[in-house]
Write a protein that holds these residues in place. Structure first.
Motif, PDB file in Angstrom:
ATOM      1  N   ARG A 349     -26.092  28.510 -18.557  1.00 28.28           N
ATOM      2  CA  ARG A 349     -27.226  27.628 -18.251  1.00 28.28           C
ATOM      3  C   ARG A 349     -28.384  27.903 -19.195  1.00 28.28           C
ATOM      4  O   ARG A 349     -28.916  26.997 -19.840  1.00 28.28           O
ATOM      5  N   GLU A 350     -28.804  29.146 -19.277  1.00 23.88           N
ATOM      6  CA  GLU A 350     -29.871  29.554 -20.199  1.00 23.88           C
ATOM      7  C   GLU A 350     -29.516  30.914 -20.773  1.00 23.88           C
ATOM      8  O   GLU A 350     -30.079  31.939 -20.370  1.00 23.88           O
ATOM      9  N   PRO A 351     -28.566  30.989 -21.720  1.00 20.09           N
ATOM     10  CA  PRO A 351     -28.163  32.291 -22.242  1.00 20.09           C
ATOM     11  C   PRO A 351     -29.277  33.039 -22.954  1.00 20.09           C
ATOM     12  O   PRO A 351     -29.291  34.264 -22.988  1.00 20.09           O
ATOM     13  N   GLY A 352     -30.215  32.314 -23.563  1.00 24.92           N
ATOM     14  CA  GLY A 352     -31.323  32.958 -24.261  1.00 24.92           C
ATOM     15  C   GLY A 352     -31.132  32.975 -25.759  1.00 24.92           C
ATOM     16  O   GLY A 352     -32.002  32.537 -26.515  1.00 24.92           O
ATOM     17  N   PHE A 353     -29.987  33.480 -26.234  1.00 26.10           N
ATOM     18  CA  PHE A 353     -29.768  33.586 -27.684  1.00 26.10           C
ATOM     19  C   PHE A 353     -29.271  32.272 -28.290  1.00 26.10           C
ATOM     20  O   PHE A 353     -29.361  32.069 -29.494  1.00 26.10           O
ATOM     21  N   VAL A 354     -28.710  31.372 -27.446  1.00 24.47           N
ATOM     22  CA  VAL A 354     -28.312  30.037 -27.899  1.00 24.47           C
ATOM     23  C   VAL A 354     -28.732  29.034 -26.823  1.00 24.47           C
ATOM     24  O   VAL A 354     -28.913  29.401 -25.662  1.00 24.47           O
ATOM     25  N   PRO A 355     -28.891  27.751 -27.175  1.00 22.86           N
ATOM     26  CA  PRO A 355     -29.238  26.751 -26.161  1.00 22.86           C
ATOM     27  C   PRO A 355     -28.120  26.608 -25.127  1.00 22.86           C
ATOM     28  O   PRO A 355     -26.934  26.559 -25.482  1.00 22.86           O
ATOM     29  N   GLY A 356     -28.494  26.545 -23.857  1.00 15.30           N
ATOM     30  CA  GLY A 356     -27.524  26.379 -22.789  1.00 15.30           C
ATOM     31  C   GLY A 356     -27.355  24.924 -22.397  1.00 15.30           C
ATOM     32  O   GLY A 356     -27.981  24.021 -22.958  1.00 15.30           O
ATOM     33  N   TRP A 357     -26.487  24.695 -21.387  1.00 15.60           N
ATOM     34  CA  TRP A 357     -26.229  23.317 -20.985  1.00 15.60           C
ATOM     35  C   TRP A 357     -27.445  22.678 -20.319  1.00 15.60           C
ATOM     36  O   TRP A 357     -27.546  21.448 -20.242  1.00 15.60           O
ATOM     37  N   ASP A 358     -28.394  23.479 -19.878  1.00 12.87           N
ATOM     38  CA  ASP A 358     -29.602  22.912 -19.292  1.00 12.87           C
ATOM     39  C   ASP A 358     -30.443  22.169 -20.331  1.00 12.87           C
ATOM     40  O   ASP A 358     -31.228  21.274 -19.987  1.00 12.87           O
ATOM     41  N   SER A 359     -30.276  22.518 -21.621  1.00 13.59           N
ATOM     42  CA  SER A 359     -31.050  21.866 -22.679  1.00 13.59           C
ATOM     43  C   SER A 359     -30.583  20.432 -22.948  1.00 13.59           C
ATOM     44  O   SER A 359     -31.266  19.674 -23.628  1.00 13.59           O
ATOM     45  N   PHE A 360     -29.408  20.058 -22.415  1.00 11.00           N
ATOM     46  CA  PHE A 360     -28.922  18.698 -22.611  1.00 11.00           C
ATOM     47  C   PHE A 360     -29.684  17.679 -21.758  1.00 11.00           C
ATOM     48  O   PHE A 360     -29.611  16.484 -22.021  1.00 11.00           O
ATOM     49  N   PHE A 361     -30.386  18.166 -20.742  1.00  9.83           N
ATOM     50  CA  PHE A 361     -31.148  17.277 -19.869  1.00  9.83           C
ATOM     51  C   PHE A 361     -32.556  17.090 -20.436  1.00  9.83           C
ATOM     52  O   PHE A 361     -33.121  17.989 -21.059  1.00  9.83           O
ATOM     53  N   GLU A 362     -33.110  15.940 -20.159  1.00  8.95           N
ATOM     54  CA  GLU A 362     -34.430  15.624 -20.704  1.00  8.95           C
ATOM     55  C   GLU A 362     -35.516  16.465 -20.061  1.00  8.95           C
ATOM     56  O   GLU A 362     -36.387  17.007 -20.746  1.00  8.95           O
ATOM     57  N   LYS A 363     -35.500  16.581 -18.739  1.00  6.73           N
ATOM     58  CA  LYS A 363     -36.506  17.354 -18.019  1.00  6.73           C
ATOM     59  C   LYS A 363     -36.033  18.798 -17.874  1.00  6.73           C
ATOM     60  O   LYS A 363     -34.927  19.058 -17.392  1.00  6.73           O
ATOM     61  N   LYS A 364     -36.861  19.731 -18.287  1.00  7.89           N
ATOM     62  CA  LYS A 364     -36.511  21.143 -18.267  1.00  7.89           C
ATOM     63  C   LYS A 364     -37.005  21.798 -16.979  1.00  7.89           C
ATOM     64  O   LYS A 364     -38.016  21.397 -16.402  1.00  7.89           O
TER      65      LYS A 364
END
Length: 582
Positions: A349-364
């Motif tokens: 979801r938010e690994p930190g070192f790379v973008p997670g799947w949560d970044s695919f959504f517009e609202k964070k």
């Protein structure tokens, strides 16, 4: 008149904050007394702030009510859905027996195997439910180990000798009414064998304390039983949902510092997994040395040539128990798949070192770990427990299958596993923390601890860890962390220490209540089986407690500093400090 009104107004402005702090302190003390004394259930005591805060004018009733259901409650509910499926379809039993088959009947390897299995399960299930699920399996294995030698005696060529050497106490162990069984020696002989193979004894009727065949058997039983409780505690440290104390910490931290996006499932796992791994290995050495001695070559050998007939017979019986489970069922496969999927979604979801799947959504920031667990838990109520078949069937068969389309779990299964008392207890802790913050009590407590400012941060953390390690042996873990969290937050802000520097190690050390049966439920479950005494738990638990305290202290001062940036006082803590002082 105007002067008198001005004086009265000034006195009111001065006394009102003091009255608010005193009222909040009174509610905190009353709730803590109920938690410590357990005069009422813990969940009932957690409801005290719900009516005293509105009565004393500390918080509105609607504000207090909002504290009793938070994001971690949804997280816990989703995890419990998966746990209910694991328990219902005996996936835990399959995993445990499979690992026992891999380890063999050597005591040292059996100890390591059960500790690893319990640790693995406790990462995702509560340590209480893990202990309750694993202990019957351990008890069945211990029965096989203890009875294997007696089986050899019964198989002796001289029947009269075997009947004389047959211990009568063993028959009494398995059946509650021995008078009926002694009517015919042949009947006793047959039923006793069948009981050992088919029906594991009820732990309430188990009286092996002074009935062991040898001192070695007694030590093996003590060692394996106690190790389950310790391994469940160690495994619970690994994930943020492993114990109720870590859930309470997470929700309190997010409420206290809403802008601090530091602690999530991934960062907690990266910090705690090495701790659990080190503690597991060192605790295994400690338990082996304490109960089994230092002869690791004999107790840990995997060579088939060095196995005794007793060990071979025990392994054969364990193999039979595993075969009774049959092939892996469709519900087990679904449960295992959801188990793995939930872990992967949490990590990515938010690994930190790379973008997670949560970044695919517009609202964070809208999706949390609770979103994943609740979604997967909801699907378990939809997916049928019977494998779907797309072939042609008779009309009557189709109708029968439609009527019996039971899902993987039902609401009754969920209710049996869901710890509602913990949910209310956690909510009561949030309410106390919210009242302490709004009334200014937490700020006042922090100001009283300025005398500790001369100590280095690591010394403050070590003192706090030692304090909670002692208190939690006599007070429940959730109650202990609920009382100490607001105090430690105020202390850290006052001393300008990163709050995580004290909160994380204290949260872990609170789980080390392993010396007494009243320390936590896993201890009570293990003690109820009757293999160990209080002095055994104190002696073994003291070593595990010291191991945990040392490992956590080293971890927070090494890789914990780089992972959470503990060497600086963060901005999100400064903002909270300014808000409270205002």
């Amino acid at each position: 008149m105007r002067r008198q009104q001005a004086v009265m107004s000034a006195m009111t402005n001065l006394l009102f904050p003091l009255l608010q702090e005193a009222a909040c302190a009174y509610v905190l003390i009353v709730t803590a007394i109920y938690w410590v004394s357990e005069a009422v259930p813990l969940g009932a005591a957690a409801l005290v702030p719900a009516f005293l805060y509105p009565l004393f004018g500390v918080l509105r009733s609607s504000e207090v009510a909002a504290e009793y259901f938070k994001n971690t409650t949804l997280l816990l509910m989703g995890v419990i859905c998966v746990a209910a499926a694991v328990e219902k379809w005996n996936l835990h039993k399959r995993i445990a027996l499979r690992m026992v088959m891999m380890a063999g009947a050597k005591p040292g390897m059996l100890l390591l195997c059960f500790m690893c299995c319990t640790t693995l399960l406790s990462m995702w299930l509560s340590n209480t439910s893990t202990t309750a699920m694993v202990m019957p399996i351990v008890e069945a294995v211990l029965q096989e180990l203890v009875s294997a030698e007696e089986e050899q005696v019964m198989a002796a060529p001289d029947n009269s000798t075997s009947e004389e050497t047959q211990p009568i106490s063993t028959v009494c162990l398995s059946f509650p009414n021995p008078l009926v069984l002694f009517s015919s020696p042949g009947t006793v002989h047959f039923l006793w064998q069948e009981q050992l193979l088919v029906l594991p004894p009820d732990p309430r009727n188990l009286k092996l304390n002074s009935k062991y065949r040898s001192q070695h058997d007694q030590m093996v039983c003590k060692c394996l039983s106690l190790s389950i409780s310790y391994a469940a505690t160690i495994g619970g440290l690994t994930t943020i949902i492993g114990t109720s104390t870590s859930l309470i910490f997470l929700e309190h931290f997010n409420n206290q510092y809403p802008s601090a996006e530091v602690v999530n499932f991934g960062t907690w796992f990266l910090f705690s997994f090495p701790i659990s791994l080190i503690m597991l290995v060192v605790s295994w050495f400690w338990m082996h040395w304490l109960f089994l001695g230092c002869n690791f070559k004999e107790t840990c050998s995997l060579s088939k040539k060095k196995k005794t007939k007793r060990e071979e017979l025990s392994e054969r019986r364990i193999q039979e128990e595993y075969e009774k489970l049959g092939e892996i069922s469709y519900p087990e496969m679904v449960t295992g798949f959801f188990f793995i999927l939930m872990t992967l979604l949490w990590f990515t979801r938010e690994p930190g070192f790379v973008p997670g799947w949560d970044s695919f959504f517009e609202k964070k920031g809208y999706r949390t770990d609770a979103t994943v667990s609740v979604f997967l838990g909801f699907l378990l109520f939809l997916i049928p427990a019977k494998r779907p078949c797309f072939g042609k069937k008779d009309k009557g068969e189709k109708r029968e299958n439609t009527m019996e389309m039971e899902p993987i779990i039902t609401w009754k299964d969920f209710q049996k596993t869901m710890p509602w008392e913990i949910v209310i207890l956690v909510g009561g802790g949030y309410a106390l923390a919210s009242g302490s913050k709004s009334s200014g009590l937490s700020t006042w407590i922090g100001q009283q601890m300025l005398s500790l400012s001369s100590l280095p941060p690591w010394a403050v953390t070590l003192l706090a860890c030692i304090l909670v390690s002692v208190v939690t042996e006599f007070v429940s873990n959730p109650a202990t962390i609920t009382i100490f969290l607001p105090i430690l937050c105020s202390l850290s802000e006052t001393l300008h220490i990163n709050p995580l520097y004290t909160l994380i190690p204290v949260t872990m050390c609170i789980s080390f209540a392993v010396m007494l049966p009243v320390g936590n439920p896993p201890n009570a479950i293990v003690f109820s089986y009757g293999h160990c005494q209080i002095k055994d738990m104190v002696k073994a638990g003291l070593g595990v407690n010291v191991i945990g305290l040392v490992v956590v202290t080293v971890a927070i001062n090494t890789w914990g500093i780089n992972l959470f940036h503990l060497d600086t006082f963060p901005v999100w803590a400064k903002v909270s400090n300014i808000t409270q002082q205002a």
